[in-house]
Design a protein around this motif. Sequence first.
Motif, PDB file in Angstrom:
ATOM      1  N   LEU A  64      50.566  32.103  33.396  1.00 56.50           N
ATOM      2  CA  LEU A  64      51.591  32.175  32.358  1.00 56.50           C
ATOM      3  C   LEU A  64      51.074  31.673  31.008  1.00 56.50           C
ATOM      4  CD1 LEU A  64      54.609  30.746  34.401  1.00 56.50           C
ATOM      5  CD2 LEU A  64      54.161  33.149  33.875  1.00 56.50           C
ATOM      6  N   ILE A  65      50.137  30.719  31.058  1.00 54.16           N
ATOM      7  CA  ILE A  65      49.679  30.069  29.828  1.00 54.16           C
ATOM      8  C   ILE A  65      48.442  30.735  29.238  1.00 54.16           C
ATOM      9  CG2 ILE A  65      48.784  27.903  28.876  1.00 54.16           C
ATOM     10  CD1 ILE A  65      50.482  26.404  30.895  1.00 54.16           C
ATOM     11  N   LEU A  66      47.454  31.021  30.082  1.00 57.58           N
ATOM     12  CA  LEU A  66      46.157  31.482  29.586  1.00 57.58           C
ATOM     13  C   LEU A  66      46.214  32.785  28.788  1.00 57.58           C
ATOM     14  CD1 LEU A  66      43.764  30.555  32.541  1.00 57.58           C
ATOM     15  CD2 LEU A  66      43.966  29.465  30.304  1.00 57.58           C
ATOM     16  N   PRO A  67      47.001  33.788  29.188  1.00 60.11           N
ATOM     17  CA  PRO A  67      47.031  35.020  28.377  1.00 60.11           C
ATOM     18  C   PRO A  67      47.468  34.778  26.935  1.00 60.11           C
ATOM     19  CG  PRO A  67      47.979  35.432  30.532  1.00 60.11           C
ATOM     20  CD  PRO A  67      47.771  33.951  30.439  1.00 60.11           C
ATOM     21  N   GLN A  68      48.423  33.881  26.725  1.00 60.22           N
ATOM     22  CA  GLN A  68      48.867  33.570  25.366  1.00 60.22           C
ATOM     23  C   GLN A  68      47.754  32.889  24.573  1.00 60.22           C
ATOM     24  OE1 GLN A  68      52.455  31.257  25.654  1.00 60.22           O
ATOM     25  NE2 GLN A  68      53.519  32.768  26.909  1.00 60.22           N
ATOM     26  N   LEU A  69      47.018  31.992  25.230  1.00 56.76           N
ATOM     27  CA  LEU A  69      45.923  31.307  24.549  1.00 56.76           C
ATOM     28  C   LEU A  69      44.801  32.282  24.200  1.00 56.76           C
ATOM     29  CD1 LEU A  69      45.697  28.005  26.651  1.00 56.76           C
ATOM     30  CD2 LEU A  69      46.860  28.372  24.474  1.00 56.76           C
ATOM     31  N   ARG A  70      44.475  33.165  25.126  1.00 58.76           N
ATOM     32  CA  ARG A  70      43.424  34.154  24.858  1.00 58.76           C
ATOM     33  C   ARG A  70      43.811  35.049  23.688  1.00 58.76           C
ATOM     34  NH1 ARG A  70      43.378  34.735  30.764  1.00 58.76           N
ATOM     35  NH2 ARG A  70      41.559  33.643  31.616  1.00 58.76           N
ATOM     36  N   SER A  71      45.068  35.450  23.646  1.00 58.22           N
ATOM     37  CA  SER A  71      45.538  36.315  22.570  1.00 58.22           C
ATOM     38  C   SER A  71      45.464  35.604  21.222  1.00 58.22           C
ATOM     39  CB  SER A  71      46.975  36.760  22.857  1.00 58.22           C
ATOM     40  OG  SER A  71      47.480  37.543  21.803  1.00 58.22           O
ATOM     41  N   ALA A  72      45.860  34.336  21.202  1.00 59.90           N
ATOM     42  CA  ALA A  72      45.835  33.576  19.950  1.00 59.90           C
ATOM     43  C   ALA A  72      44.405  33.358  19.471  1.00 59.90           C
ATOM     44  CB  ALA A  72      46.546  32.241  20.142  1.00 59.90           C
ATOM     45  N   VAL A  73      43.507  33.020  20.387  1.00 58.01           N
ATOM     46  CA  VAL A  73      42.109  32.787  20.013  1.00 58.01           C
ATOM     47  C   VAL A  73      41.464  34.077  19.525  1.00 58.01           C
ATOM     48  CG1 VAL A  73      39.837  32.165  20.910  1.00 58.01           C
ATOM     49  CG2 VAL A  73      41.830  30.798  21.531  1.00 58.01           C
ATOM     50  N   SER A  82      50.421  21.864  24.726  1.00 57.78           N
ATOM     51  CA  SER A  82      50.553  20.644  25.527  1.00 57.78           C
ATOM     52  C   SER A  82      50.701  20.960  27.012  1.00 57.78           C
ATOM     53  CB  SER A  82      51.758  19.830  25.044  1.00 57.78           C
ATOM     54  OG  SER A  82      52.952  20.595  25.127  1.00 57.78           O
ATOM     55  N   HIS A  83      51.354  22.080  27.335  1.00 58.48           N
ATOM     56  CA  HIS A  83      51.478  22.476  28.739  1.00 58.48           C
ATOM     57  C   HIS A  83      50.105  22.782  29.334  1.00 58.48           C
ATOM     58  CE1 HIS A  83      55.674  23.631  27.343  1.00 58.48           C
ATOM     59  NE2 HIS A  83      55.893  22.761  28.300  1.00 58.48           N
ATOM     60  N   HIS A  84      49.272  23.395  28.529  1.00 63.76           N
ATOM     61  CA  HIS A  84      47.917  23.723  28.984  1.00 63.76           C
ATOM     62  C   HIS A  84      47.118  22.458  29.259  1.00 63.76           C
ATOM     63  CE1 HIS A  84      43.618  24.786  27.817  1.00 63.76           C
ATOM     64  NE2 HIS A  84      43.804  25.385  28.963  1.00 63.76           N
ATOM     65  N   VAL A  85      47.237  21.470  28.381  1.00 61.64           N
ATOM     66  CA  VAL A  85      46.518  20.207  28.558  1.00 61.64           C
ATOM     67  C   VAL A  85      47.007  19.489  29.818  1.00 61.64           C
ATOM     68  CG1 VAL A  85      46.071  17.935  27.552  1.00 61.64           C
ATOM     69  CG2 VAL A  85      46.076  19.961  26.091  1.00 61.64           C
ATOM     70  N   LEU A  86      48.317  19.458  30.017  1.00 64.03           N
ATOM     71  CA  LEU A  86      48.874  18.817  31.210  1.00 64.03           C
ATOM     72  C   LEU A  86      48.401  19.514  32.481  1.00 64.03           C
ATOM     73  CD1 LEU A  86      52.565  18.091  30.126  1.00 64.03           C
ATOM     74  CD2 LEU A  86      50.829  16.399  30.721  1.00 64.03           C
ATOM     75  N   LEU A  87      48.413  20.831  32.459  1.00 64.20           N
ATOM     76  CA  LEU A  87      47.982  21.588  33.631  1.00 64.20           C
ATOM     77  C   LEU A  87      46.512  21.329  33.934  1.00 64.20           C
ATOM     78  CD1 LEU A  87      48.607  23.672  35.819  1.00 64.20           C
ATOM     79  CD2 LEU A  87      47.999  25.464  34.181  1.00 64.20           C
ATOM     80  N   THR A 162      37.393  25.754  34.836  1.00 62.89           N
ATOM     81  CA  THR A 162      36.393  26.304  33.923  1.00 62.89           C
ATOM     82  C   THR A 162      37.041  27.226  32.896  1.00 62.89           C
ATOM     83  OG1 THR A 162      34.718  26.197  35.677  1.00 62.89           O
ATOM     84  CG2 THR A 162      34.248  27.610  33.785  1.00 62.89           C
ATOM     85  N   GLU A 163      37.978  28.042  33.345  1.00 63.59           N
ATOM     86  CA  GLU A 163      38.672  28.947  32.430  1.00 63.59           C
ATOM     87  C   GLU A 163      39.544  28.173  31.449  1.00 63.59           C
ATOM     88  OE1 GLU A 163      40.854  31.773  34.684  1.00 63.59           O
ATOM     89  OE2 GLU A 163      39.111  32.540  35.764  1.00 63.59           O
ATOM     90  N   MET A 164      40.239  27.161  31.935  1.00 61.75           N
ATOM     91  CA  MET A 164      41.134  26.398  31.068  1.00 61.75           C
ATOM     92  C   MET A 164      40.370  25.550  30.063  1.00 61.75           C
ATOM     93  SD  MET A 164      44.383  25.164  33.371  1.00 61.75           S
ATOM     94  CE  MET A 164      43.416  24.248  34.557  1.00 61.75           C
ATOM     95  N   GLN A 165      39.211  25.053  30.467  1.00 56.91           N
ATOM     96  CA  GLN A 165      38.445  24.174  29.590  1.00 56.91           C
ATOM     97  C   GLN A 165      37.975  24.901  28.331  1.00 56.91           C
ATOM     98  OE1 GLN A 165      35.287  22.198  31.635  1.00 56.91           O
ATOM     99  NE2 GLN A 165      35.019  20.659  30.053  1.00 56.91           N
ATOM    100  N   GLU A 166      37.844  26.208  28.427  1.00 57.21           N
ATOM    101  CA  GLU A 166      37.416  26.997  27.276  1.00 57.21           C
ATOM    102  C   GLU A 166      38.403  26.889  26.118  1.00 57.21           C
ATOM    103  OE1 GLU A 166      36.468  31.702  26.197  1.00 57.21           O
ATOM    104  OE2 GLU A 166      36.858  31.076  28.272  1.00 57.21           O
ATOM    105  N   PHE A 167      39.680  26.692  26.435  1.00 58.85           N
ATOM    106  CA  PHE A 167      40.716  26.633  25.401  1.00 58.85           C
ATOM    107  C   PHE A 167      41.232  25.212  25.192  1.00 58.85           C
ATOM    108  CE2 PHE A 167      40.947  30.708  27.623  1.00 58.85           C
ATOM    109  CZ  PHE A 167      40.697  31.574  26.573  1.00 58.85           C
ATOM    110  N   LEU A 168      40.508  24.246  25.729  1.00 58.16           N
ATOM    111  CA  LEU A 168      40.937  22.857  25.609  1.00 58.16           C
ATOM    112  C   LEU A 168      40.341  22.235  24.354  1.00 58.16           C
ATOM    113  CD1 LEU A 168      42.669  21.137  27.604  1.00 58.16           C
ATOM    114  CD2 LEU A 168      40.538  20.069  28.328  1.00 58.16           C
ATOM    115  N   PRO A 169      41.125  21.472  23.592  1.00 57.90           N
ATOM    116  CA  PRO A 169      40.567  20.778  22.423  1.00 57.90           C
ATOM    117  C   PRO A 169      39.414  19.877  22.836  1.00 57.90           C
ATOM    118  CG  PRO A 169      42.964  20.667  22.413  1.00 57.90           C
ATOM    119  CD  PRO A 169      42.572  21.253  23.735  1.00 57.90           C
ATOM    120  N   LYS A 170      38.421  19.744  21.973  1.00 61.20           N
ATOM    121  CA  LYS A 170      37.235  18.970  22.315  1.00 61.20           C
ATOM    122  C   LYS A 170      37.572  17.527  22.631  1.00 61.20           C
ATOM    123  CE  LYS A 170      33.873  21.745  19.759  1.00 61.20           C
ATOM    124  NZ  LYS A 170      32.831  21.745  18.699  1.00 61.20           N
TER     125      LYS A 170
END
Length: 213
Positions: A64-73, A82-87, A162-170
């Motif tokens: 539910l979260i990753l497609p939105q992040l990929r689209s934005a990036v 914040s949901h992505h970070v918690l997950l 690994t997939e989520m870490q790509e969109f995680l703030p440093k």
Amino acid sequence: MSATLQQNDPESLTALILELNGQVASLRDLLIHIGQDRDCSELREKIRRLRRNCVEGCKFIAQLILPQLRSAVAEGIPVYNSHHVLLFFMSQLLLRELTKCHRLVQVVPMDMSGYYENRAGPSNLGNVISQILLCKQITPDFNQEELCSIAKDSEEIVQLLTEMQEFLPKQETNLEHQMALTEDLNKWTKKSRGSSLCKNMRFLCCIRRTNYL
């Protein structure tokens, strides 16, 4: 998962994450009883089902979260979800519990043959096919099947992280490393101060040594 999600509904997404958080915590609590008085076939089956729910929950929320992040990036829009970070952090916790679960099943196996005697086992399709091909009865090794299932779940969570870490703030990615380094630095600083103090005290003792001659 029991919570329903409407498109772009932060409250529903929060409910899903809170539910997952409770499930991961429950899994941790159940694992404490392995090898203890409360350990039994029913407990192992409950752990198996809860473990699978946790893994599927992580994968479902990530979808539910990753497609939105990929689209934005892809559009060059910086994102912080914040949901992505918690997950991400909950998936890390789940991976640790999976590792612990795998080790506990290895060290403290449970005879599940009586429990599954009148029930379908976790995955007995392979045994049925083998029985047909070999024309003989095969007793399933439920502990071995559980170990294989946990290993597969762990691989899926590692891939998801690994997939989520790509969109995680440093700063979030390096948070645990920074905390560990800070703790080590504080320990070494205290040791250095203590060592320096002892050296100075010994030096002062040498200077102030009384001459009785």
